[in-house]
Design a protein around this motif. Sequence first.
Motif, PDB file in Angstrom:
ATOM      1  N   ASN A 167       0.843  -1.196   0.000  1.00 51.71           N
ATOM      2  CA  ASN A 167       0.000   0.000   0.000  1.00 51.71           C
ATOM      3  C   ASN A 167       0.880   1.248   0.000  1.00 51.71           C
ATOM      4  OD1 ASN A 167      -2.375  -1.543   0.214  1.00 51.71           O
ATOM      5  ND2 ASN A 167      -2.237  -1.557   2.445  1.00 51.71           N
ATOM      6  N   GLY A 168       0.596   2.180  -0.874  1.00 54.42           N
ATOM      7  CA  GLY A 168       1.365   3.422  -0.916  1.00 54.42           C
ATOM      8  C   GLY A 168       2.771   3.195  -1.447  1.00 54.42           C
ATOM      9  N   ARG A 169       3.613   4.172  -1.227  1.00 50.20           N
ATOM     10  CA  ARG A 169       5.007   4.103  -1.678  1.00 50.20           C
ATOM     11  C   ARG A 169       5.915   3.911  -0.472  1.00 50.20           C
ATOM     12  NH1 ARG A 169       5.157   5.978  -7.255  1.00 50.20           N
ATOM     13  NH2 ARG A 169       3.058   5.432  -7.897  1.00 50.20           N
ATOM     14  N   SER A 193       9.728   9.180  -0.211  1.00 49.54           N
ATOM     15  CA  SER A 193       9.206   7.870  -0.618  1.00 49.54           C
ATOM     16  C   SER A 193       9.672   7.546  -2.032  1.00 49.54           C
ATOM     17  CB  SER A 193       7.683   7.879  -0.574  1.00 49.54           C
ATOM     18  OG  SER A 193       7.245   8.067   0.750  1.00 49.54           O
TER      19      SER A 193
END
Length: 178
Positions: free
Chosen positions: A135-137, A146
């Motif tokens: 999930n996400g960076r 990130s």
Amino acid sequence: IIARGEAEILAVAKEIRNRNKNDLMFSSDEQDWKTPESILKLVYKMFGNDFLDPCASTDNSHIKCKLSFNKFDDGLNKSWSDYKVYLNPPYGITIKYWIDKILSENLDEAILLLPARTDTHWFRKLSNYPVCFINGRLKFSNHLNSAPFPSMVVYIGKRENKFKTVFSSVGQVYKMVK
């Protein structure tokens, strides 16, 4: 007559023009993305510290493992078969060699932290294994910001349910339907 600066620019342009299109797309000035502590904690839940890191950073003090090889040890030319393996390879165009190596070794278990490049040939080679899309960076340990790309973790081994349980805290775990 071309001025020296113009000659250098032309030489670089010629080199870029001659490169493979994929080499350009996946090239990066930075290839050493040190594993974030959040991911290492999950690797330790799976393996303890009884594993091999075959392409460790030259400063590998943040990973507690049984054995590691850095770029001076040339991990691609060493045997990995007696170890569980945690692989976070250089993220440049050589990533395909690390994937081929891990698939050619006779391993009980392996965890791979990779950029989520689902359009690559090496990604398709991993399609039989469970993958956790993060999930996400990720914010890698040696970077202020990130990552500019999504990440994934692939598991090779017989403890797929444990992998799903452990890594579902950071993303969704998928396995290809056959």
